[in-house]
Enzyme design. Sequence first.
Site, mmCIF file in Angstrom:
data_model
loop_
_atom_site.group_PDB
_atom_site.id
_atom_site.type_symbol
_atom_site.label_atom_id
_atom_site.label_comp_id
_atom_site.label_asym_id
_atom_site.label_seq_id
_atom_site.Cartn_x
_atom_site.Cartn_y
_atom_site.Cartn_z
ATOM 1 N N THR A 63 63.990 31.678 29.747
ATOM 2 C CA THR A 63 65.207 32.438 30.023
ATOM 3 C C THR A 63 64.889 33.572 30.986
ATOM 4 O O THR A 63 63.811 34.174 30.931
ATOM 5 C CB THR A 63 65.840 33.026 28.745
ATOM 6 N N GLU A 64 65.851 33.830 31.841
ATOM 7 C CA GLU A 64 65.685 34.834 32.893
ATOM 8 C C GLU A 64 65.415 36.229 32.326
ATOM 9 O O GLU A 64 64.720 37.042 32.935
ATOM 10 C CB GLU A 64 66.967 34.835 33.717
ATOM 11 N N ASN A 65 65.958 36.495 31.135
ATOM 12 C CA ASN A 65 65.765 37.823 30.544
ATOM 13 C C ASN A 65 64.452 37.956 29.787
ATOM 14 O O ASN A 65 64.208 39.000 29.178
ATOM 15 C CB ASN A 65 66.951 38.190 29.657
#
Length: 237
Positions: A63-65
């Site tokens: 996930t990008e976060n």
Amino acid sequence: MSLVTATAADVVEHLDRGPLTTDELAAVIARDIPHGSYVNLGIGQPTRIADHLGADRAVVLHTENGMLNMGPAATGDQVDPDLTNAGKVPVTELPGASYFHHADSFAMMRGGHLDVCVLGAFQVSTTGDLANWHTGRPDDIPAVGGAMDLAIGAKEVYVMMTLFAKNGAAKLVPACTYPLTGVRCVSRVYTDHATFEITPRGARVRETWGSTQAGLIARLTGAAQPRSGSDSIQRAT
């Protein structure tokens, strides 16, 4: 528009049903992700793909976060407000999950460490250009996020979208009219009507749902139906 007509042996036509639902399309994409891949799922519809990846596939979701080994969407008592994907949707974690700084997450994206990313799109060109962050209309709010980094950093870029907009306009186009996210970056386009492979010669149909390859190309181009099995390039305006 450059559309390559696949030979009959190279395309699967599902004529006993209509176009795919969003969840059915997510399942098709999950089916095609190679075993053991490291994958980023873009915000929105692509996040549903996580619900169709079984543990036997050994796919690691990034996930990008800042998370590795994300699981399916969280429901009921599974919901933890501190555990979300980049779209702020509650998710679960799988055994071995890890968390890291946002900067490290982007280093993974830009460094070529992801095998596949799946992004939504407003438009994709038949040469693989991607437009997914802004329509250019003054009242629309642009939302690029990490899409540009994913578009150039992932080894394979899949797009998940409807083939036609609500007004009936095709979203697979000869050239994007919306601001670009990336140039010649898309390798495969998954839609409710068909899956397309982006080749050096143009977009080639791999699989259809609810129509023949010839009928679908005719609808997209507005041209006469192409010759079956010709492997020729059909060009319209």
